[in-house]
Scaffold this motif. Structure first.
Motif, short mmCIF file in Angstrom:
data_model
loop_
_atom_site.label_atom_id
_atom_site.label_comp_id
_atom_site.label_asym_id
_atom_site.label_seq_id
_atom_site.Cartn_x
_atom_site.Cartn_y
_atom_site.Cartn_z
N UNK A 1 0.81 -1.22 0.00
CA UNK A 1 0.00 0.00 0.00
C UNK A 1 0.84 1.27 0.00
N UNK A 2 2.03 1.19 0.57
CA UNK A 2 2.88 2.38 0.70
C UNK A 2 3.76 2.63 -0.52
N UNK A 3 3.70 1.74 -1.51
CA UNK A 3 4.51 1.89 -2.72
C UNK A 3 3.64 2.22 -3.91
N UNK A 4 4.17 2.98 -4.85
CA UNK A 4 3.44 3.27 -6.08
C UNK A 4 3.32 2.00 -6.91
N UNK A 5 2.49 2.07 -7.94
CA UNK A 5 2.35 0.95 -8.86
C UNK A 5 3.70 0.56 -9.43
N UNK A 6 4.47 1.53 -9.88
CA UNK A 6 5.80 1.25 -10.46
C UNK A 6 6.71 0.60 -9.43
N UNK A 7 6.71 1.11 -8.21
CA UNK A 7 7.57 0.56 -7.16
C UNK A 7 7.16 -0.87 -6.82
N UNK A 8 5.86 -1.16 -6.85
CA UNK A 8 5.40 -2.52 -6.61
C UNK A 8 5.92 -3.47 -7.68
N UNK A 9 5.87 -3.04 -8.93
CA UNK A 9 6.30 -3.90 -10.03
C UNK A 9 7.80 -4.15 -9.98
N UNK A 10 8.59 -3.15 -9.62
CA UNK A 10 10.04 -3.31 -9.63
C UNK A 10 10.58 -3.96 -8.36
N UNK A 11 9.71 -4.22 -7.38
CA UNK A 11 10.14 -4.76 -6.10
C UNK A 11 10.98 -6.03 -6.23
N UNK B 1 -1.07 5.15 -6.49
CA UNK B 1 -0.99 4.25 -5.36
C UNK B 1 -2.04 3.15 -5.51
N UNK B 2 -1.82 1.97 -4.89
CA UNK B 2 -2.80 0.89 -4.99
C UNK B 2 -4.21 1.31 -4.58
N UNK B 3 -4.32 2.22 -3.63
CA UNK B 3 -5.64 2.67 -3.18
C UNK B 3 -6.37 3.49 -4.23
N UNK B 4 -5.65 3.90 -5.26
CA UNK B 4 -6.23 4.76 -6.29
C UNK B 4 -6.63 4.00 -7.55
N UNK B 5 -6.48 2.68 -7.55
CA UNK B 5 -6.81 1.90 -8.74
C UNK B 5 -7.85 0.83 -8.39
N UNK B 6 -8.51 0.30 -9.42
CA UNK B 6 -9.58 -0.68 -9.23
C UNK B 6 -9.02 -2.07 -8.94
N UNK B 7 -9.92 -2.98 -8.56
CA UNK B 7 -9.51 -4.35 -8.28
C UNK B 7 -8.90 -5.04 -9.50
N UNK B 8 -9.50 -4.82 -10.66
CA UNK B 8 -8.96 -5.40 -11.89
C UNK B 8 -7.59 -4.86 -12.22
N UNK B 9 -7.39 -3.57 -11.99
CA UNK B 9 -6.07 -2.96 -12.24
C UNK B 9 -5.04 -3.51 -11.27
N UNK B 10 -5.45 -3.75 -10.03
CA UNK B 10 -4.52 -4.33 -9.05
C UNK B 10 -4.06 -5.71 -9.51
N UNK B 11 -4.98 -6.49 -10.08
CA UNK B 11 -4.60 -7.80 -10.59
C UNK B 11 -3.58 -7.67 -11.71
N UNK B 12 -3.79 -6.68 -12.57
CA UNK B 12 -2.84 -6.48 -13.67
C UNK B 12 -1.48 -6.01 -13.17
#
Length: 248
Positions: free
Chosen positions: A91-101, A134-145
């Protein structure tokens, strides 16, 4: 290719897996199906090393993951991508940061290469424009992607998806299934999907394994599953169809 041989697991006096065998080939989208409590998620966890089975073998291109030393297991894990149920984003990381983790944790690539690879994976799943959200700013389907993008960022040979359609509406579920199938075909990944979704079975089930009370009762594909003579499988299929009708 992944091979599992005689995988057994018991918790207390309850046997959860009773000698499961199976072969999963590169480029195939293989499904492990069954109702709640049938052992399918426990089997997946045994395969990726989160749970140690009581007996059996898990072979990755001939390498026995269970008897390998720590360095060999780490090498095999670097070849795995995992899409967890619920996506499991930070939750504390951006979408990009989550992907590069995974790149940050498991590689020593230069910063610019990590960022470029993360952007490439986001573009592959159609989320390039969401990199700074941020994950809180995107939909459930986007989170899956996002979860799928993260699972392929290390160019895995093996992809595991645990209930990828959980909590999604039927249309979004179809899109997630299509994306998983496309990525499997494109990169010739050995993909294993844990699911109870009937649409997934019919649309992407190139190989399907049915578990019931810890036993493998049936194995086939989407063309043969509706002709099954296994009563437990037929009941499972009927219940799924009924649930889908109710959801409509």
């Amino acid at each position: 290719m992944i091979e599992i041989k005689n995988i057994t697991k018991t918790f207390g006096d309850r046997q959860v897996l009773a000698g499961i065998d199976g072969t999963f080939r590169p480029g195939d989208t293989s499904l492990i199906i069954g109702g709640s409590g049938t052992g399918k998620s426990v089997l997946l966890k045994c395969m990726i090393g989160l749970i140690k089975p009581d007996s059996g073998e898990v072979l990755y291109d001939g390498r026995n993951f269970l008897t390998s030393n720590i360095d060999e297991q780490k090498a095999i894990r670097r070849e795995m991508g995992v899409l967890f149920q619920g996506s499991a984003l930070f939750d504390s990381k951006t979408v990009l940061e989550n992907v590069r983790f995974p790149l940050d944790m498991l590689t020593e690539k230069p910063e610019d290469e990590k960022v470029a690879r993360a952007h490439e994976c986001l573009q592959r799943v159609g989320l390039e424009g969401a990199a700074d959200r941020m994950p809180s700013e995107i939909s459930g389907g986007m989170k899956k992607r996002v979860g799928i993008a993260r699972s392929i960022v290390l160019n895995p040979k093996y992809l595991f998806c645990d209930e990828p359609n959980s909590g999604l509406d039927p249309l979004t579920s179809i899109k997630i299934d299509q994306l998983i199938k496309e990525i499997t075909d494109e990169y010739k990944i050995t993909t294993i999907v844990i699911t109870h979704d009937m649409n997934s079975m019919m649309e992407i089930g190139e190989k399907i394994m049915f578990l019931y009370q810890g036993n493998k009762l049936w194995e086939g594909d989407s063309d043969t599953i509706t002709h099954s003579t296994v009563p437990e499988l037929n009941e499972f299929i009927y219940a799924n169809k009924l649930l889908r009708e109710i959801e409509k």
